[in-house]
Design an enzyme around this catalytic site. Structure first.
Site, PDB file in Angstrom:
ATOM      1  N   TYR A 112       3.293   9.205 -10.666  1.00  0.00           N
ATOM      2  CA  TYR A 112       2.366   8.349  -9.926  1.00  0.00           C
ATOM      3  C   TYR A 112       1.623   7.412 -10.879  1.00  0.00           C
ATOM      4  CZ  TYR A 112      -1.492   7.154  -6.739  1.00  0.00           C
ATOM      5  OH  TYR A 112      -2.416   6.491  -5.969  1.00  0.00           O
TER       6      TYR A 112
ATOM      7  N   SER B  97      -4.399   1.937  -8.572  1.00  0.00           N
ATOM      8  CA  SER B  97      -5.258   3.125  -8.669  1.00  0.00           C
ATOM      9  C   SER B  97      -5.960   3.109 -10.014  1.00  0.00           C
ATOM     10  CB  SER B  97      -4.402   4.387  -8.541  1.00  0.00           C
ATOM     11  OG  SER B  97      -5.105   5.541  -8.941  1.00  0.00           O
TER      12      SER B  97
ATOM     13  N   ASN C  41       0.806  -1.216   0.000  1.00  0.00           N
ATOM     14  CA  ASN C  41       0.000   0.000   0.000  1.00  0.00           C
ATOM     15  C   ASN C  41       0.843   1.272   0.000  1.00  0.00           C
ATOM     16  OD1 ASN C  41      -2.499   1.693   0.694  1.00  0.00           O
ATOM     17  ND2 ASN C  41      -1.214   2.003   2.508  1.00  0.00           N
TER      18      ASN C  41
ATOM     19  N   ALA D  81       2.598   6.406 -13.839  1.00  0.00           N
ATOM     20  CA  ALA D  81       3.547   5.427 -14.361  1.00  0.00           C
ATOM     21  C   ALA D  81       3.805   4.321 -13.343  1.00  0.00           C
ATOM     22  CB  ALA D  81       4.856   6.119 -14.739  1.00  0.00           C
TER      23      ALA D  81
ATOM     24  N   LYS E 201       1.802   3.345 -10.829  1.00  0.00           N
ATOM     25  CA  LYS E 201       0.615   2.521 -10.635  1.00  0.00           C
ATOM     26  C   LYS E 201       0.331   1.651 -11.854  1.00  0.00           C
ATOM     27  CE  LYS E 201      -0.382   3.727  -6.438  1.00  0.00           C
ATOM     28  NZ  LYS E 201      -0.228   2.752  -5.337  1.00  0.00           N
TER      29      LYS E 201
END
Length: 207
Positions: free
Chosen positions: A126, A110, A60, A128, A130
């Protein structure tokens, strides 16, 4: 049963720990607040070296740095990828070495990492990371199947967390608890034999 939740000190991670604890798991937080760094190999190996068994890993941990492509500093890009993607790889690698058949890994991706046009400006690093995590989930699911380790992912819409507010997305957010319940289900035997899934959690319909 032992569950490790990376980035578990707040937000979705804290909700996952609460949900998993209620289900009878002994939860451990791997985060900077607990003295560990998911993106550092030595730190990750030190953390997992202290465990005698591992039943669940929830990847996470993530950071979000907003910057347009033309203004993004390479150091910023590298740090987001280091935490959000390299961290999931390092923790999963350690988990594969420790888990017995029946172990599960859940990656928190996400909707911004799902193929399509649902992307937001100034979040290139972010997105890229995810997107990479979604692909990593599929690859790990293939390698996990012969050794009895299930790997799945969730891809929620914006969530009512500090990171969600930083992103500035206007839609009504999911609550951390709503996402945590799906994660806990994927981590449990109740979701067997599901492998390699990436479950979308779309914006809630209220009212």
């Amino acid at each position: 049963m032992i569950a490790v939740v990376t980035g578990g000190s707040r937000g979705i991670g804290a909700a996952v720990i609460q949900e998993m604890t209620a289900r009878g798991y002994e939860c451990r937080d791997l985060s900077r607040s607990s003295g560990f760094d998911v993106g550092d190999e030595a730190s990750v190996n030190r953390f997992f070296g202290e465990l005698e068994r591992l039943d669940v890993l929830v990847n996470n941990a993530a950071i979000l740095e907003l910057a347009s492509i033309v203004d993004m500093k390479v150091e910023t890009w590298d740090e987001v990828i280091r935490v959000d993607l390299r961290g999931a790889f390092l923790c999963s690698q350690a988990a594969f070495r420790l888990m017995q058949p029946g172990g599960t890994i859940v990656n928190v991706s996400s909707l911004s990492g799902v193929a399509g046009a649902d992307k937001f400006p100034k979040m290139s690093a972010y997105v890229a990371a995810k997107s990479g995590l979604a692909g990593l989930t599929e690859a790990m699911a293939v390698e996990g199947r012969p050794v009895g380790i299930r790997v799945n992912a969730v891809s929620p819409a914006s969530v009512d967390t500090d990171m969600g507010r930083l992103a500035g997305i206007g839609q009504e957010p999911l609550s951390p608890g709503e996402v945590a319940r799906v994660i806990a289900w994927l981590a449990s035997p109740d979701s067997a034999p599901l492998p390699g899934a990436n479950m979308r959690i779309d914006p809630p319909a209220r009212g």
